[in-house]
Design a protein around this motif. Structure first.
Motif, mmCIF file in Angstrom:
data_model
loop_
_atom_site.group_PDB
_atom_site.id
_atom_site.type_symbol
_atom_site.label_atom_id
_atom_site.label_comp_id
_atom_site.label_asym_id
_atom_site.label_seq_id
_atom_site.Cartn_x
_atom_site.Cartn_y
_atom_site.Cartn_z
ATOM 1 N N GLY A 95 70.782 -14.256 15.284
ATOM 2 C CA GLY A 95 71.400 -15.524 15.842
ATOM 3 C C GLY A 95 72.930 -15.793 15.058
ATOM 4 N N TYR A 96 73.502 -16.492 16.129
ATOM 5 C CA TYR A 96 74.957 -16.782 15.662
ATOM 6 C C TYR A 96 75.325 -18.307 16.154
ATOM 7 C CZ TYR A 96 75.478 -11.730 15.399
ATOM 8 O OH TYR A 96 75.212 -10.211 15.149
ATOM 9 N N ARG A 133 80.485 -20.599 9.724
ATOM 10 C CA ARG A 133 79.932 -20.270 10.695
ATOM 11 C C ARG A 133 78.425 -19.703 10.169
ATOM 12 N NH1 ARG A 133 83.855 -17.639 15.349
ATOM 13 N NH2 ARG A 133 84.939 -19.485 16.070
ATOM 14 N N VAL A 134 77.630 -19.635 10.983
ATOM 15 C CA VAL A 134 76.306 -19.343 10.469
ATOM 16 C C VAL A 134 75.701 -18.130 11.177
ATOM 17 C CG1 VAL A 134 73.890 -20.079 9.986
ATOM 18 C CG2 VAL A 134 75.697 -21.764 9.756
ATOM 19 N N GLN A 135 74.892 -17.066 10.287
ATOM 20 C CA GLN A 135 74.478 -16.094 11.143
ATOM 21 C C GLN A 135 72.816 -16.042 10.591
ATOM 22 O OE1 GLN A 135 76.187 -12.321 11.150
ATOM 23 N NE2 GLN A 135 78.169 -13.191 11.356
ATOM 24 N N LEU A 136 71.772 -15.782 11.523
ATOM 25 C CA LEU A 136 70.479 -15.449 11.253
ATOM 26 C C LEU A 136 70.397 -13.989 11.418
ATOM 27 C CD1 LEU A 136 70.460 -18.657 11.876
ATOM 28 C CD2 LEU A 136 67.881 -18.173 11.759
ATOM 29 N N ARG A 137 70.177 -13.240 10.442
ATOM 30 C CA ARG A 137 70.045 -11.708 10.632
ATOM 31 C C ARG A 137 68.551 -11.464 10.654
ATOM 32 N NH1 ARG A 137 74.318 -8.006 11.607
ATOM 33 N NH2 ARG A 137 76.147 -9.131 11.507
ATOM 34 N N GLU A 156 52.410 -9.944 11.960
ATOM 35 C CA GLU A 156 53.636 -9.180 11.759
ATOM 36 C C GLU A 156 54.815 -10.290 11.912
ATOM 37 O OE1 GLU A 156 53.897 -5.863 14.253
ATOM 38 O OE2 GLU A 156 51.875 -5.020 13.357
ATOM 39 N N TYR A 157 54.994 -11.325 11.036
ATOM 40 C CA TYR A 157 55.739 -12.308 11.463
ATOM 41 C C TYR A 157 57.214 -11.961 11.393
ATOM 42 C CZ TYR A 157 51.386 -14.778 9.644
ATOM 43 O OH TYR A 157 50.250 -15.003 9.550
ATOM 44 N N PRO A 158 57.955 -12.551 12.499
ATOM 45 C CA PRO A 158 59.482 -12.407 12.585
ATOM 46 C C PRO A 158 60.332 -13.205 11.409
ATOM 47 C CG PRO A 158 58.372 -12.991 14.588
ATOM 48 C CD PRO A 158 57.304 -13.245 13.517
ATOM 49 N N SER A 159 61.076 -12.639 10.786
ATOM 50 C CA SER A 159 61.862 -13.382 9.775
ATOM 51 C C SER A 159 63.369 -13.190 9.890
ATOM 52 C CB SER A 159 61.211 -13.030 8.542
ATOM 53 O OG SER A 159 61.520 -11.942 8.139
ATOM 54 N N TRP A 160 64.076 -13.931 9.367
ATOM 55 C CA TRP A 160 65.719 -13.883 9.615
ATOM 56 C C TRP A 160 66.152 -14.295 8.037
ATOM 57 C CZ3 TRP A 160 62.437 -15.332 13.470
ATOM 58 C CH2 TRP A 160 62.696 -14.724 14.900
ATOM 59 N N THR A 161 67.132 -13.791 7.643
ATOM 60 C CA THR A 161 67.879 -14.009 6.496
ATOM 61 C C THR A 161 69.112 -14.981 7.007
ATOM 62 O OG1 THR A 161 67.466 -12.121 5.248
ATOM 63 C CG2 THR A 161 69.484 -13.316 4.780
ATOM 64 N N ALA A 180 69.304 -18.773 2.808
ATOM 65 C CA ALA A 180 68.050 -18.918 3.220
ATOM 66 C C ALA A 180 67.419 -17.804 3.986
ATOM 67 C CB ALA A 180 67.863 -20.325 3.840
ATOM 68 N N ARG A 181 66.025 -18.231 4.274
ATOM 69 C CA ARG A 181 65.084 -17.416 4.970
ATOM 70 C C ARG A 181 64.301 -17.990 6.117
ATOM 71 N NH1 ARG A 181 60.098 -14.179 3.781
ATOM 72 N NH2 ARG A 181 60.107 -12.202 5.134
ATOM 73 N N VAL A 182 64.211 -17.687 7.310
ATOM 74 C CA VAL A 182 63.633 -18.414 8.312
ATOM 75 C C VAL A 182 62.260 -17.317 8.559
ATOM 76 C CG1 VAL A 182 63.409 -19.433 10.656
ATOM 77 C CG2 VAL A 182 65.074 -19.943 9.110
ATOM 78 N N VAL A 183 61.015 -17.934 8.656
ATOM 79 C CA VAL A 183 60.010 -16.976 9.182
ATOM 80 C C VAL A 183 59.151 -17.823 10.020
ATOM 81 C CG1 VAL A 183 57.866 -16.140 8.173
ATOM 82 C CG2 VAL A 183 59.842 -16.221 6.590
ATOM 83 N N LEU A 184 58.650 -17.215 11.232
ATOM 84 C CA LEU A 184 58.026 -17.790 12.143
ATOM 85 C C LEU A 184 56.261 -17.184 11.815
ATOM 86 C CD1 LEU A 184 59.862 -17.555 15.378
ATOM 87 C CD2 LEU A 184 59.450 -19.439 13.891
ATOM 88 N N ASP A 185 55.410 -18.086 11.730
ATOM 89 C CA ASP A 185 54.125 -17.598 11.170
ATOM 90 C C ASP A 185 53.142 -17.937 12.066
ATOM 91 O OD1 ASP A 185 54.191 -20.253 10.213
ATOM 92 O OD2 ASP A 185 53.950 -19.620 8.254
#
Length: 511
Positions: free
Chosen positions: A196-197, A215-219, A255-260, A296-301
């Motif tokens: 995500g950008y 500017r923000v990125q979610l890898r 198998e939770y999706p996650s982004w840095t 930070a880190r984003v996790v969908l659980d």
């Protein structure tokens, strides 16, 4: 909320009903009775269960999770969320296609939306991003037209083909996003397998009132997975819901999706000497010059229990900010600050922010009252700045550096050599030989389907301004003569224009 097995069937106002499938009538074959309010209510509600789908980002998938702060960035922002490593806040994330309808297939070639609603102690922070670091345009007046040319033809009601390329070929600044969309990145392998950008430029403001452009990125922690054009087309026929299903099932399996979460930062001084305008969404900030800094880190659980209530009724807007985070003068972003909540007011109603999906975790106190579906009307507190029941207000220092930037970018639609530097690097340095071959293979049937020779020639001239060999390969693939590059202003001409514009504005002052 999970399904209740032994629930008592009632009307919408809680009155028990003996039989939901038996309309009251006179005798066994007589006319129906209007007094059967439960049956009438069921029919009336059925005719009203749909709400307008999103004009853009109509098709998508969503899930819930959390954001956790992993690195100290208190030198950049005073946002309470980022005040301490380990802080958490609940999030809801929605991934989507952009121009397609809600009934389309998940694997159609398109830019993908990437929206995150973060419910912090200081209110909601909405990240309304895409899966691409750039965008088609930098002048928001073109946004309705950009999307109109990718909807259905008003006469035939068939998907537009000619119109899209007509728009692109008349607006060369679109070339960077076109090259990304027609690479494999335009066909991700599932909604939750993308980066995500922010695309737009925002600001972090620290406790001392000093701001930094960001500017923000979610890898994606499992990598950005893509499909080839052939794979995407096959899946569109075999399983149009492939993306929705894959995301749902991964979360159900644990198998939770996650982004840095990473930020690029730029000081006002750096912005004044940056080669490109930092308000231009068609350009990236090179990582070598502006490194990515993790925060930070984003996790969908967990998945939603009810898609309509928890995902379809979501309303995102970049205007939903918290202290320490602010928009820049980016013209497209500024237009979105109005357009997004206005779309939600139309689609969901004036009190859409009170729906559970959108309601903040922080308490709400303002002068907004009444209107349709007011779930919380804030009691007896006066709806004006009252001395009888005074309220507290947060103060903040305003920073005006955008005056320089906004004026330096006075000609949003003017195309120059700078618009082709990054697409040229994408073609010559980033794409592999196999990437280039697939790109031409993806572009050829799309542009080749255009009937107008003039539109084809205009678009080929834009590709030639990127790289003559790229244009020639596409021309050969669609069996048309090669063309010369589009004529654009040089960097020297552009720098002269920018310098003179700054000098004039320094004399006239802020208007």
């Amino acid at each position: 909320m999970s399904a209740t097995v032994d629930a008592l069937y009632t009307t919408s106002t809680g009155t028990p009903v003996s039989e939901p499938y038996s309309f009251q009538r006179i005798g066994n074959v007589g006319p129906l009775l209007l007094q059967d309010s439960d049956a009438i209510e069921a029919l009336a509600h059925f005719a009203r269960e749909r709400i307008p789908e999103r004009v853009v980002h109509a098709r998508g998938a969503g899930a819930h999770g959390y954001i956790e702060v992993t690195h100290d960035i208190t030198d950049l922002t005073c946002a309470a969320l980022f005040s301490k490593v380990g802080n958490r806040a609940p999030v809801t994330m929605r991934h989507s296609l952009v121009v397609t309808e809600s009934g389309s297939a998940d694997t159609i070639r398109d830019t993908h939306g990437f929206a995150v609603k973060i419910k912090t102690e200081e209110g909601n922070l909405d990240w309304v991003f895409n899966n691409s670091p750039v965008f088609f345009i930098r002048d928001p007046s073109k946004f309705p037209a950009l999307n109109h040319t990718h909807k259905r033809n008003p006469a035939t009601h068939l998907p537009a083909v000619e119109e899209g390329w007509d728009f692109f070929s008349q607006n060369p600044e679109t070339i960077h996003q076109i090259m990304i969309n027609f690479s494999d990145r335009g066909t991700p392998d599932g909604y939750h397998r993308v980066h995500g950008y922010s695309g737009s430029t925002y600001k972090f403001i620290n406790a001392q009132g000093k701001f930094t452009y960001i500017r923000v990125q979610l890898r994606n922690d499992r990598g950005f997975k893509t499909l080839t054009g052939a794979e995407a087309q096959r899946l569109a026929g075999e399983n149009p819901d492939y993306g929705i299903q894959a995301m749902y099932e991964d979360i159900e399996r644990g198998e939770y999706p996650s982004w840095t979460v990473l930020v690029q930062t730029m000081t006002p001084e750096q912005a004044e000497h940056f080669r490109y305008s930092i308000l231009d969404m068609t350009k990236v900030w090179p990582h070598a010059d502006f490194p990515l800094r993790p925060c930070a880190r984003v996790v969908l659980d967990h998945n939603p229990a009810n898609y309509f209530a928890e995902v379809e009724q979501l309303a995102f807007s970049p205007s939903r900010v918290v202290p320490g985070w602010a928009p820049s003068a980016d013209p497209v972003l500024q237009a979105r600050l109005f357009a997004y909540p206005d779309a939600a007011r139309y689609r969901l109603g004036v009190n859409h922010a009170q729906l559970p999906a959108n309601a903040p975790a922080a308490p709400v106190a303002n002068f907004q009252r009444d209107g349709a579906m007011a779930l919380d009307n804030q009691g007896a507190r006066p709806n004006y700045a009252s001395s009888l029941a005074p309220m507290r207000y947060r103060t903040r220092a305003e920073v005006q550096h955008e005056v320089w930037l906004g004026r330096a970018m006075g000609f949003l639609s003017e195309v120059t050599e700078l618009d082709f530097e990054q697409p040229r690097a994408l073609w010559q340095k980033v794409f592999s030989d196999a990437d280039r071959e697939r790109f031409v293979g993806n572009i050829a049937p799309a542009l080749g389907g255009v009937r107008s020779a003039e539109i084809k020639a205009r678009q080929l001239a834009i590709f030639a301004a990127v790289d003559q060999s790229l244009s020639d390969r596409i021309a050969e693939a669609i069996k048309v003569p090669p063309v010369q590059p589009l004529k654009v202003k040089s960097v020297v001409e552009l720098e002269g224009r920018r310098s003179s514009t700054l000098l004039i504005n320094e004399k006239t002052g802020d208007c």
